[in-house]
Motif scaffolding. Structure first.
Motif, PDB file in Angstrom:
ATOM      1  N   LEU A   1      49.372  18.851  -5.716  1.00  0.00           N
ATOM      2  CA  LEU A   1      50.440  18.027  -5.158  1.00  0.00           C
ATOM      3  C   LEU A   1      50.825  16.891  -6.096  1.00  0.00           C
ATOM      4  O   LEU A   1      51.985  16.450  -6.114  1.00  0.00           O
ATOM      5  CB  LEU A   1      50.017  17.464  -3.794  1.00  0.00           C
ATOM      6  CG  LEU A   1      50.991  16.531  -3.080  1.00  0.00           C
ATOM      7  CD1 LEU A   1      52.320  17.225  -2.806  1.00  0.00           C
ATOM      8  CD2 LEU A   1      50.381  16.021  -1.774  1.00  0.00           C
ATOM      9  N   SER A   2      49.864  16.447  -6.899  1.00  0.00           N
ATOM     10  CA  SER A   2      50.169  15.347  -7.830  1.00  0.00           C
ATOM     11  C   SER A   2      51.186  15.767  -8.888  1.00  0.00           C
ATOM     12  O   SER A   2      51.896  14.920  -9.446  1.00  0.00           O
ATOM     13  CB  SER A   2      48.892  14.847  -8.508  1.00  0.00           C
ATOM     14  OG  SER A   2      48.354  15.841  -9.367  1.00  0.00           O
ATOM     15  N   GLU A   3      51.259  17.075  -9.168  1.00  0.00           N
ATOM     16  CA  GLU A   3      52.185  17.544 -10.208  1.00  0.00           C
ATOM     17  C   GLU A   3      53.651  17.308  -9.822  1.00  0.00           C
ATOM     18  O   GLU A   3      54.371  16.620 -10.557  1.00  0.00           O
ATOM     19  CB  GLU A   3      51.931  19.025 -10.510  1.00  0.00           C
ATOM     20  CG  GLU A   3      50.665  19.273 -11.308  1.00  0.00           C
ATOM     21  CD  GLU A   3      50.694  18.645 -12.688  1.00  0.00           C
ATOM     22  OE1 GLU A   3      51.759  18.669 -13.343  1.00  0.00           O
ATOM     23  OE2 GLU A   3      49.651  18.110 -13.110  1.00  0.00           O
ATOM     24  N   PRO A   4      54.142  17.866  -8.700  1.00  0.00           N
ATOM     25  CA  PRO A   4      55.553  17.596  -8.361  1.00  0.00           C
ATOM     26  C   PRO A   4      55.813  16.116  -8.090  1.00  0.00           C
ATOM     27  O   PRO A   4      56.885  15.607  -8.436  1.00  0.00           O
ATOM     28  CB  PRO A   4      55.782  18.441  -7.097  1.00  0.00           C
ATOM     29  CG  PRO A   4      54.427  18.709  -6.538  1.00  0.00           C
ATOM     30  CD  PRO A   4      53.520  18.788  -7.722  1.00  0.00           C
ATOM     31  N   MET A   5      54.838  15.409  -7.501  1.00  0.00           N
ATOM     32  CA  MET A   5      55.037  13.983  -7.239  1.00  0.00           C
ATOM     33  C   MET A   5      55.198  13.210  -8.540  1.00  0.00           C
ATOM     34  O   MET A   5      56.102  12.377  -8.678  1.00  0.00           O
ATOM     35  CB  MET A   5      53.866  13.440  -6.418  1.00  0.00           C
ATOM     36  CG  MET A   5      53.880  13.896  -4.964  1.00  0.00           C
ATOM     37  SD  MET A   5      52.413  13.422  -4.015  1.00  0.00           S
ATOM     38  CE  MET A   5      52.538  11.630  -4.049  1.00  0.00           C
TER      39      MET A   5
ATOM     40  N   GLU B   1      60.278  15.740 -16.725  1.00  0.00           N
ATOM     41  CA  GLU B   1      59.945  17.161 -16.810  1.00  0.00           C
ATOM     42  C   GLU B   1      60.567  17.876 -15.609  1.00  0.00           C
ATOM     43  O   GLU B   1      60.596  17.340 -14.503  1.00  0.00           O
ATOM     44  CB  GLU B   1      58.414  17.329 -16.797  1.00  0.00           C
ATOM     45  CG  GLU B   1      57.921  18.744 -17.001  1.00  0.00           C
ATOM     46  CD  GLU B   1      56.396  18.827 -17.021  1.00  0.00           C
ATOM     47  OE1 GLU B   1      55.887  19.966 -17.088  1.00  0.00           O
ATOM     48  OE2 GLU B   1      55.732  17.788 -16.959  1.00  0.00           O
ATOM     49  N   ASP B   2      61.081  19.092 -15.842  1.00  0.00           N
ATOM     50  CA  ASP B   2      61.673  19.888 -14.759  1.00  0.00           C
ATOM     51  C   ASP B   2      62.746  19.115 -13.989  1.00  0.00           C
ATOM     52  O   ASP B   2      62.829  19.184 -12.754  1.00  0.00           O
ATOM     53  CB  ASP B   2      60.581  20.336 -13.772  1.00  0.00           C
ATOM     54  CG  ASP B   2      59.727  21.479 -14.315  1.00  0.00           C
ATOM     55  OD1 ASP B   2      60.060  21.998 -15.389  1.00  0.00           O
ATOM     56  OD2 ASP B   2      58.738  21.846 -13.660  1.00  0.00           O
ATOM     57  N   ILE B   3      63.582  18.415 -14.715  1.00  0.00           N
ATOM     58  CA  ILE B   3      64.595  17.554 -14.087  1.00  0.00           C
ATOM     59  C   ILE B   3      65.452  18.337 -13.091  1.00  0.00           C
ATOM     60  O   ILE B   3      65.778  17.836 -12.001  1.00  0.00           O
ATOM     61  CB  ILE B   3      65.512  16.912 -15.154  1.00  0.00           C
ATOM     62  CG1 ILE B   3      64.694  16.135 -16.194  1.00  0.00           C
ATOM     63  CG2 ILE B   3      66.534  15.995 -14.489  1.00  0.00           C
ATOM     64  CD1 ILE B   3      63.941  14.976 -15.631  1.00  0.00           C
TER      65      ILE B   3
END
Length: 378
Positions: free
Chosen positions: A158-162, A170-172
Protein backbone atom coordinates in the motif's frame (compact mmCIF):
# COMPACT_ATOMS: atom_id res chain seq x y z
CA UNK A 1 18.91 -11.83 -4.50
CA UNK A 2 15.27 -10.76 -4.64
CA UNK A 3 14.94 -7.32 -6.14
CA UNK A 4 13.10 -5.76 -9.06
CA UNK A 5 16.42 -5.34 -10.89
CA UNK A 6 18.30 -8.63 -11.18
CA UNK A 7 21.52 -6.82 -12.12
CA UNK A 8 21.91 -5.75 -8.49
CA UNK A 9 22.68 -9.35 -7.61
CA UNK A 10 24.58 -10.34 -10.75
CA UNK A 11 28.04 -11.84 -10.25
CA UNK A 12 29.72 -8.66 -11.47
CA UNK A 13 27.69 -6.54 -9.04
CA UNK A 14 28.31 -8.91 -6.12
CA UNK A 15 32.07 -8.76 -6.74
CA UNK A 16 31.91 -4.96 -6.43
CA UNK A 17 31.05 -4.95 -2.68
CA UNK A 18 32.47 -6.62 0.42
CA UNK A 19 29.09 -8.07 1.36
CA UNK A 20 28.62 -9.28 -2.21
CA UNK A 21 31.89 -11.18 -2.05
CA UNK A 22 30.72 -12.86 1.17
CA UNK A 23 27.50 -13.81 -0.62
CA UNK A 24 29.48 -15.40 -3.46
CA UNK A 25 31.57 -17.33 -0.94
CA UNK A 26 28.42 -18.71 0.71
CA UNK A 27 27.03 -19.70 -2.68
CA UNK A 28 30.24 -21.45 -3.78
CA UNK A 29 30.59 -23.30 -0.48
CA UNK A 30 26.84 -24.02 -0.34
CA UNK A 31 26.72 -22.79 3.24
CA UNK A 32 23.58 -23.22 5.31
CA UNK A 33 22.53 -19.57 5.21
CA UNK A 34 22.56 -19.51 1.41
CA UNK A 35 20.77 -22.86 1.13
CA UNK A 36 18.02 -21.71 3.49
CA UNK A 37 17.69 -18.40 1.68
CA UNK A 38 17.67 -20.01 -1.76
CA UNK A 39 14.97 -22.45 -0.64
CA UNK A 40 12.64 -19.58 0.24
CA UNK A 41 13.66 -17.53 -2.77
CA UNK A 42 12.75 -20.36 -5.15
CA UNK A 43 9.57 -21.13 -3.20
CA UNK A 44 8.54 -17.48 -3.17
CA UNK A 45 9.13 -17.04 -6.89
CA UNK A 46 6.61 -19.84 -7.47
CA UNK A 47 4.15 -18.63 -4.83
CA UNK A 48 4.32 -14.94 -5.75
CA UNK A 49 2.30 -15.56 -8.90
CA UNK A 50 -0.47 -17.22 -6.87
CA UNK A 51 -0.32 -14.40 -4.30
CA UNK A 52 -0.69 -11.85 -7.11
CA UNK A 53 -3.75 -13.69 -8.44
CA UNK A 54 -5.36 -13.77 -4.99
CA UNK A 55 -4.66 -10.08 -4.50
CA UNK A 56 -5.97 -9.14 -7.94
CA UNK A 57 -9.19 -11.15 -7.58
CA UNK A 58 -9.90 -9.67 -4.14
CA UNK A 59 -9.23 -6.13 -5.35
CA UNK A 60 -11.37 -6.54 -8.46
CA UNK A 61 -14.26 -7.88 -6.39
CA UNK A 62 -14.01 -4.96 -3.94
CA UNK A 63 -13.96 -2.41 -6.75
CA UNK A 64 -16.94 -3.70 -8.69
CA UNK A 65 -19.16 -4.60 -5.72
CA UNK A 66 -18.85 -1.44 -3.60
CA UNK A 67 -22.30 0.20 -3.47
CA UNK A 68 -20.87 3.57 -2.39
CA UNK A 69 -17.28 4.18 -3.57
CA UNK A 70 -17.49 7.88 -2.68
CA UNK A 71 -18.14 7.03 0.98
CA UNK A 72 -15.33 4.47 0.88
CA UNK A 73 -12.92 7.11 -0.42
CA UNK A 74 -13.98 9.64 2.20
CA UNK A 75 -13.59 7.12 5.02
CA UNK A 76 -10.07 6.24 3.84
CA UNK A 77 -8.93 9.85 3.49
CA UNK A 78 -10.37 10.74 6.90
CA UNK A 79 -8.47 7.86 8.49
CA UNK A 80 -5.17 8.53 6.69
CA UNK A 81 -5.58 12.30 7.14
CA UNK A 82 -4.06 13.07 3.74
CA UNK A 83 -6.25 15.01 1.34
CA UNK A 84 -3.66 14.51 -1.41
CA UNK A 85 -4.76 10.85 -1.55
CA UNK A 86 -8.38 11.77 -2.28
CA UNK A 87 -9.91 11.27 -5.72
CA UNK A 88 -12.40 13.91 -6.83
CA UNK A 89 -15.98 12.68 -6.67
CA UNK A 90 -16.44 13.65 -10.32
CA UNK A 91 -13.69 11.20 -11.37
CA UNK A 92 -14.66 8.19 -9.29
CA UNK A 93 -17.18 6.77 -11.79
CA UNK A 94 -14.87 6.89 -14.81
CA UNK A 95 -11.85 5.58 -12.89
CA UNK A 96 -13.92 2.77 -11.42
CA UNK A 97 -15.17 1.82 -14.88
CA UNK A 98 -11.59 1.74 -16.19
CA UNK A 99 -10.33 -0.40 -13.32
CA UNK A 100 -13.28 -2.77 -13.67
CA UNK A 101 -11.45 -4.12 -16.71
CA UNK A 102 -9.40 -7.02 -15.23
CA UNK A 103 -6.52 -6.43 -17.66
CA UNK A 104 -6.23 -2.76 -16.69
CA UNK A 105 -6.38 -3.57 -12.98
CA UNK A 106 -3.80 -6.34 -13.43
CA UNK A 107 -1.43 -3.81 -15.01
CA UNK A 108 -1.80 -1.42 -12.05
CA UNK A 109 -1.32 -4.23 -9.52
CA UNK A 110 1.81 -5.44 -11.28
CA UNK A 111 3.20 -1.91 -11.27
CA UNK A 112 2.85 -1.44 -7.52
CA UNK A 113 4.07 -4.96 -6.77
CA UNK A 114 7.26 -4.19 -8.71
CA UNK A 115 8.82 -2.87 -5.53
CA UNK A 116 12.03 -3.80 -3.76
CA UNK A 117 10.27 -3.68 -0.39
CA UNK A 118 7.69 -6.19 -1.63
CA UNK A 119 10.04 -8.48 -3.55
CA UNK A 120 12.70 -8.53 -0.82
CA UNK A 121 10.13 -9.07 1.95
CA UNK A 122 7.94 -11.85 0.55
CA UNK A 123 10.46 -14.72 1.07
CA UNK A 124 11.46 -13.33 4.47
CA UNK A 125 7.90 -13.35 5.85
CA UNK A 126 7.44 -16.92 4.65
CA UNK A 127 10.65 -17.98 6.39
CA UNK A 128 9.74 -16.21 9.63
CA UNK A 129 6.25 -17.66 9.90
CA UNK A 130 7.57 -21.17 9.24
CA UNK A 131 10.27 -20.81 11.88
CA UNK A 132 7.76 -19.48 14.41
CA UNK A 133 5.44 -22.40 13.68
CA UNK A 134 8.32 -24.82 14.34
CA UNK A 135 9.39 -23.00 17.51
CA UNK A 136 5.92 -22.92 19.05
CA UNK A 137 5.22 -26.45 17.78
CA UNK A 138 1.95 -25.17 16.40
CA UNK A 139 0.93 -26.10 12.89
CA UNK A 140 -0.65 -23.14 11.10
CA UNK A 141 -3.32 -24.11 8.52
CA UNK A 142 -2.27 -23.16 5.00
CA UNK A 143 -5.20 -20.78 4.49
CA UNK A 144 -4.38 -18.95 7.74
CA UNK A 145 -0.67 -18.83 6.91
CA UNK A 146 -1.41 -17.44 3.43
CA UNK A 147 -3.87 -14.90 4.83
CA UNK A 148 -1.39 -13.53 7.40
CA UNK A 149 1.49 -13.33 4.91
CA UNK A 150 -0.69 -11.99 2.08
CA UNK A 151 -2.26 -9.38 4.34
CA UNK A 152 1.06 -7.97 5.48
CA UNK A 153 2.61 -7.99 2.00
CA UNK A 154 -0.48 -6.14 0.73
CA UNK A 155 -0.20 -3.65 3.62
CA UNK A 156 3.47 -3.11 2.78
CA UNK A 157 2.53 -2.71 -0.88
CA UNK A 158 0.00 0.00 0.00
CA UNK A 159 2.93 2.34 0.60
CA UNK A 160 3.83 2.13 -3.10
CA UNK A 161 0.74 3.83 -4.62
CA UNK A 162 0.54 6.23 -1.65
CA UNK A 163 4.16 7.31 -2.11
CA UNK A 164 3.76 7.66 -5.87
CA UNK A 165 0.75 9.91 -5.35
CA UNK A 166 2.49 12.04 -2.72
CA UNK A 167 5.79 12.25 -4.62
CA UNK A 168 4.23 12.59 -8.10
CA UNK A 169 7.48 11.40 -9.65
CA UNK A 170 6.45 7.98 -11.03
CA UNK A 171 3.44 6.56 -12.92
CA UNK A 172 1.97 10.05 -13.24
CA UNK A 173 -0.72 8.88 -15.68
CA UNK A 174 -1.96 6.24 -13.22
CA UNK A 175 -2.21 8.29 -10.03
CA UNK A 176 -6.01 8.63 -10.19
CA UNK A 177 -6.25 4.86 -10.51
CA UNK A 178 -4.03 4.40 -7.47
CA UNK A 179 -6.15 6.84 -5.47
CA UNK A 180 -9.24 4.72 -6.02
CA UNK A 181 -7.38 1.46 -5.38
CA UNK A 182 -5.91 2.53 -2.02
CA UNK A 183 -9.01 2.17 0.21
CA UNK A 184 -9.72 -1.31 -1.12
CA UNK A 185 -6.09 -2.42 -0.74
CA UNK A 186 -6.20 -1.43 2.93
CA UNK A 187 -9.55 -3.17 3.41
CA UNK A 188 -8.21 -6.40 1.89
CA UNK A 189 -5.09 -6.27 4.08
CA UNK A 190 -7.19 -5.84 7.22
CA UNK A 191 -9.55 -8.66 6.33
CA UNK A 192 -6.74 -11.10 5.65
CA UNK A 193 -4.72 -10.14 8.75
CA UNK A 194 -7.81 -10.49 10.95
CA UNK A 195 -7.87 -14.21 10.15
CA UNK A 196 -4.78 -14.49 12.38
CA UNK A 197 -6.87 -13.51 15.42
CA UNK A 198 -7.48 -10.47 17.63
CA UNK A 199 -3.88 -10.12 18.90
CA UNK A 200 -2.51 -10.18 15.35
CA UNK A 201 -5.06 -7.64 14.10
CA UNK A 202 -4.41 -5.32 17.08
CA UNK A 203 -0.66 -5.40 16.39
CA UNK A 204 -1.35 -4.45 12.78
CA UNK A 205 -3.67 -1.58 13.72
CA UNK A 206 -1.13 -0.21 16.22
CA UNK A 207 1.63 -0.45 13.62
CA UNK A 208 -0.49 1.13 10.91
CA UNK A 209 -1.27 4.04 13.21
CA UNK A 210 2.46 4.60 13.78
CA UNK A 211 3.10 4.35 10.04
CA UNK A 212 0.57 7.13 9.42
CA UNK A 213 2.47 9.35 11.86
CA UNK A 214 5.63 8.74 9.84
CA UNK A 215 3.77 9.45 6.61
CA UNK A 216 2.45 12.73 8.05
CA UNK A 217 5.97 13.87 8.98
CA UNK A 218 7.15 12.86 5.50
CA UNK A 219 4.40 14.98 3.90
CA UNK A 220 5.24 18.01 6.06
CA UNK A 221 8.92 17.79 5.13
CA UNK A 222 8.06 17.67 1.45
CA UNK A 223 6.42 21.07 1.84
CA UNK A 224 9.28 22.55 3.87
CA UNK A 225 12.46 20.52 3.22
CA UNK A 226 14.76 23.14 4.75
CA UNK A 227 13.19 22.31 8.14
CA UNK A 228 14.62 18.78 8.01
CA UNK A 229 16.46 17.56 11.11
CA UNK A 230 17.84 14.37 12.59
CA UNK A 231 14.84 14.20 14.90
CA UNK A 232 12.15 14.50 12.25
CA UNK A 233 13.97 12.09 9.93
CA UNK A 234 13.78 9.52 12.74
CA UNK A 235 10.06 10.29 12.93
CA UNK A 236 9.70 10.04 9.16
CA UNK A 237 11.32 6.58 9.18
CA UNK A 238 8.54 5.41 11.48
CA UNK A 239 6.69 4.57 8.24
CA UNK A 240 9.31 1.90 7.50
CA UNK A 241 9.84 0.42 10.93
CA UNK A 242 6.15 0.40 11.89
CA UNK A 243 4.83 -1.49 8.87
CA UNK A 244 7.76 -3.88 8.49
CA UNK A 245 8.26 -4.35 12.21
CA UNK A 246 4.60 -5.21 12.62
CA UNK A 247 4.87 -7.74 9.80
CA UNK A 248 7.73 -9.39 11.67
CA UNK A 249 5.78 -9.36 14.93
CA UNK A 250 2.80 -11.03 13.34
CA UNK A 251 4.82 -13.74 11.61
CA UNK A 252 5.25 -14.94 15.20
CA UNK A 253 1.45 -14.62 15.64
CA UNK A 254 2.28 -11.81 18.11
CA UNK A 255 3.45 -14.41 20.65
CA UNK A 256 6.45 -13.87 22.94
CA UNK A 257 9.39 -14.04 22.75
CA UNK A 258 9.63 -14.12 18.95
CA UNK A 259 7.14 -11.28 18.41
CA UNK A 260 9.47 -8.62 19.85
CA UNK A 261 12.61 -10.17 18.34
CA UNK A 262 11.15 -10.42 14.84
CA UNK A 263 9.79 -6.88 15.21
CA UNK A 264 13.21 -5.46 16.07
CA UNK A 265 14.99 -7.30 13.25
CA UNK A 266 12.45 -6.41 10.57
CA UNK A 267 12.03 -2.79 11.69
CA UNK A 268 15.75 -2.05 11.65
CA UNK A 269 16.38 -3.99 8.45
CA UNK A 270 13.60 -1.94 6.81
CA UNK A 271 15.20 1.32 7.93
CA UNK A 272 18.50 0.04 6.55
CA UNK A 273 16.91 -0.73 3.17
CA UNK A 274 15.23 2.70 3.31
CA UNK A 275 18.67 4.32 3.11
CA UNK A 276 19.55 2.24 0.06
CA UNK A 277 16.20 3.07 -1.49
CA UNK A 278 16.94 6.78 -1.11
CA UNK A 279 20.23 6.32 -2.97
CA UNK A 280 18.50 4.31 -5.70
CA UNK A 281 15.75 6.95 -6.03
CA UNK A 282 18.37 9.69 -6.38
CA UNK A 283 19.86 7.87 -9.37
CA UNK A 284 16.55 6.90 -10.98
CA UNK A 285 14.91 10.31 -10.52
CA UNK A 286 18.00 12.44 -11.08
CA UNK A 287 17.81 14.29 -7.77
CA UNK A 288 18.05 13.89 -4.02
CA UNK A 289 14.82 12.60 -2.56
CA UNK A 290 12.80 14.95 -0.34
CA UNK A 291 12.84 14.10 2.51
CA UNK A 292 15.74 11.70 2.96
CA UNK A 293 18.91 11.16 4.94
CA UNK A 294 21.03 12.30 1.95
CA UNK A 295 19.08 15.58 1.90
CA UNK A 296 19.51 16.12 5.63
CA UNK A 297 23.24 15.45 5.56
CA UNK A 298 23.65 17.57 2.40
CA UNK A 299 21.96 20.58 3.99
CA UNK A 300 24.00 20.30 7.19
CA UNK A 301 27.43 19.54 5.65
CA UNK A 302 26.98 21.40 2.33
CA UNK A 303 28.84 18.41 0.84
CA UNK A 304 26.70 16.01 -1.21
CA UNK A 305 29.31 13.26 -1.57
CA UNK A 306 29.87 13.26 2.18
CA UNK A 307 26.09 13.21 2.66
CA UNK A 308 25.74 9.97 0.73
CA UNK A 309 28.72 8.48 2.56
CA UNK A 310 27.00 9.36 5.83
CA UNK A 311 23.77 7.81 4.55
CA UNK A 312 25.67 4.59 3.89
CA UNK A 313 27.10 4.82 7.43
CA UNK A 314 23.57 5.36 8.75
CA UNK A 315 22.38 2.25 6.95
CA UNK A 316 25.08 0.19 8.65
CA UNK A 317 24.00 1.54 12.05
CA UNK A 318 20.46 0.37 11.33
CA UNK A 319 21.81 -3.01 10.21
CA UNK A 320 23.90 -3.36 13.38
CA UNK A 321 20.71 -2.82 15.38
CA UNK A 322 18.96 -5.48 13.31
CA UNK A 323 21.80 -7.88 14.10
CA UNK A 324 21.04 -7.45 17.80
CA UNK A 325 17.83 -9.34 17.09
CA UNK A 326 19.92 -12.28 15.86
CA UNK A 327 21.64 -12.49 19.23
CA UNK A 328 18.26 -12.44 20.98
CA UNK A 329 16.90 -15.43 19.06
CA UNK A 330 16.52 -18.69 20.99
CA UNK A 331 19.33 -21.15 20.24
CA UNK A 332 16.92 -23.78 18.93
CA UNK A 333 15.61 -21.49 16.18
CA UNK A 334 16.94 -22.85 12.90
CA UNK A 335 16.40 -19.64 10.92
CA UNK A 336 19.53 -17.79 12.13
CA UNK A 337 21.78 -18.65 9.13
CA UNK A 338 19.01 -17.48 6.79
CA UNK A 339 18.78 -14.11 8.56
CA UNK A 340 22.55 -13.62 8.58
CA UNK A 341 22.58 -14.22 4.84
CA UNK A 342 19.61 -11.87 4.42
CA UNK A 343 21.51 -9.09 6.15
CA UNK A 344 24.41 -9.61 3.74
CA UNK A 345 22.03 -9.03 0.81
CA UNK A 346 20.72 -5.85 2.44
CA UNK A 347 24.23 -4.51 3.02
CA UNK A 348 25.19 -5.32 -0.58
CA UNK A 349 22.06 -3.60 -1.90
CA UNK A 350 22.98 -0.34 -0.19
CA UNK A 351 26.66 -0.48 -1.12
CA UNK A 352 25.73 -1.26 -4.73
CA UNK A 353 23.70 1.92 -5.14
CA UNK A 354 26.37 4.05 -3.47
CA UNK A 355 28.96 2.60 -5.85
CA UNK A 356 26.66 3.33 -8.79
CA UNK A 357 26.59 7.02 -7.89
CA UNK A 358 30.36 7.10 -7.78
CA UNK A 359 30.65 5.17 -11.04
CA UNK A 360 28.26 7.56 -12.79
CA UNK A 361 29.98 10.58 -11.21
CA UNK A 362 26.66 11.99 -10.01
CA UNK A 363 27.87 13.83 -6.93
CA UNK A 364 28.88 17.04 -8.77
CA UNK A 365 25.48 17.10 -10.49
CA UNK A 366 23.62 16.64 -7.21
CA UNK A 367 25.81 19.27 -5.56
CA UNK A 368 25.07 21.79 -8.30
CA UNK A 369 21.30 21.22 -8.11
CA UNK A 370 20.94 20.91 -4.34
CA UNK A 371 19.64 24.42 -3.65
CA UNK A 372 17.42 24.35 -6.76
CA UNK A 373 15.81 21.10 -5.61
CA UNK A 374 14.95 22.54 -2.24
CA UNK A 375 13.59 25.77 -3.74
CA UNK A 376 11.43 23.95 -6.31
CA UNK A 377 9.88 21.71 -3.67
CA UNK A 378 8.36 24.63 -1.75
Amino acid sequence: MSAKENKIFSKVSLLSTNSGKKIIKQVLLQEQGYKQYNKYKVQSEKEFTEFTKRFLLSLHQKLISDPNPKATMKKFVDEIKANDLSLDDSKIGSVRKRLSNPDVLADRVQRILNSNFVKMTFPVLNALIDSASDFYKESIPKEVRNAIVDGHVIAIDLSEPMDRIMDADEDIEFLDDYKLMNPYILEIARQKISIGGDAVLKAFEDGFKDARIGQYIDAKLKLKPESISDENMIGCYKKYRAVMGTAGRNMALNLPPLNDIFHLGMAKAAECVGCGNEMEDAIVNGGIKIPSWPLYYSIVTKNVEMAFELTLDKSEIYLDEAKIALKMLPDELTIKPFLKFLFLTVSHYNQYWFNEMKRRDLFPYFQKNLSISIKNSK
